[in-house]
Design an enzyme around this catalytic site. Structure first.
Site, PDB file in Angstrom:
ATOM      1  CD  GLN A 128       5.845 -51.542  15.387  1.00  0.00           C
ATOM      2  OE1 GLN A 128       5.875 -52.432  14.738  1.00  0.00           O
ATOM      3  NE2 GLN A 128       4.132 -51.213  16.031  1.00  0.00           N
ATOM      4  CG  HIS A 171      -0.122 -53.824  10.455  1.00  0.00           C
ATOM      5  ND1 HIS A 171      -1.402 -53.470  10.911  1.00  0.00           N
ATOM      6  CD2 HIS A 171       0.988 -53.309  11.578  1.00  0.00           C
ATOM      7  CE1 HIS A 171      -0.670 -52.148  12.092  1.00  0.00           C
ATOM      8  NE2 HIS A 171      -0.015 -52.328  12.355  1.00  0.00           N
ATOM      9  CG  HIS A 175       5.408 -51.102  10.613  1.00  0.00           C
ATOM     10  ND1 HIS A 175       4.815 -49.447  11.354  1.00  0.00           N
ATOM     11  CD2 HIS A 175       4.384 -51.504  11.596  1.00  0.00           C
ATOM     12  CE1 HIS A 175       4.065 -49.328  12.150  1.00  0.00           C
ATOM     13  NE2 HIS A 175       3.141 -50.755  12.149  1.00  0.00           N
TER      14      HIS A 175
HETATM   15 ZN    ZN Z   1       1.595 -51.582  13.947  1.00  0.00          ZN
END
Ligand code: ZN
Length: 197
Positions: A51, A145, A149
């Site tokens: 991210q 979660h 990723h």
């Molecule tokens: Zn996320």
């Protein structure tokens, strides 16, 4: 330390399985410190390295007092029961029945996701010490979660039924680019209380 910019859906790094971390060196420690600062700056409960544009198997988390970093995480789903936020009779505890997932990399979409209710997470921390965490509820959902990723998956991939249709429609709408811009802009001034990670 630095607040890093968060990559948004559409960025290929979010769809690339992240590489295992072989050695934890100074640059890794610096990345982890920056990830904590970035996660805190946007009031996220979890943040995976892809991210912030780094395709390595690391995530940070901060869920109701449980805070840490896991390098090369391995997840075991315990038991066969899973729940959706809409079906609290499937095992969601009090207070979790309205849980909708969101993601710092996906603007404006919040929806319930079927997740294992209980998981075992193993890996190492920034000092190379073994991590072994059993988690339930929100923390378990967060771990699932974040590991998604690292495998190049986003929570919207796991939506079903009307939520899947609505998310697909939002993502391909002409206005979605504006939604991303607004999300990035609002992060500078306010915090979200949604589950976003
Ligand atoms: Zn996320």
């Amino acid at each position: 330390m630095t607040v890093l910019s968060i990559r948004m859906i559409g960025d290929p790094v979010l769809r690339t399985p992240a590489a295992p971390v072989k050695t934890v060196d100074n640059s890794t420690a610096e990345l982890i410190a920056d990830m904590f600062e970035t996660m805190d700056a946007v009031a996220g409960i979890g943040l995976a390295a892809p991210q912030v544009g780094v395709s390595r198997r690391i995530f940070t988390f901060d869920v109701v007092g449980e805070r840490g970093v896991v390098i090369n995480p391995e997840l075991t789903l315990l038991g066969e029961r899973s729940f959706t936020a809409r079906e609290p009779e499937h095992g969601a505890a009090e207070g979790e029945n309205l849980l909708r997932e969101g993601c710092l990399s996906v603007a404006d979409i919040y929806a319930p996701v079927t997740r294992a209710q209980e998981v075992l997470l193993t890996g190492t921390d920034a000092d190379g010490s073994a991590v072994r965490l059993e988690a339930t509820g929100l923390l378990a959902a967060c771990f699932q979660h974040e590991v998604d990723h690292l495998d190049g998956r986003l929570f919207v991939d796991r939506l079903t039924g009307a939520d899947k249709v609505a998310a697909a429609r939002a993502l391909r709408s002409r206005e979605y680019g504006q939604a991303i811009d607004q999300t990035l802009g609002s992060r500078k001034s306010s915090h979200s209380s949604f589950f976003a990670s």
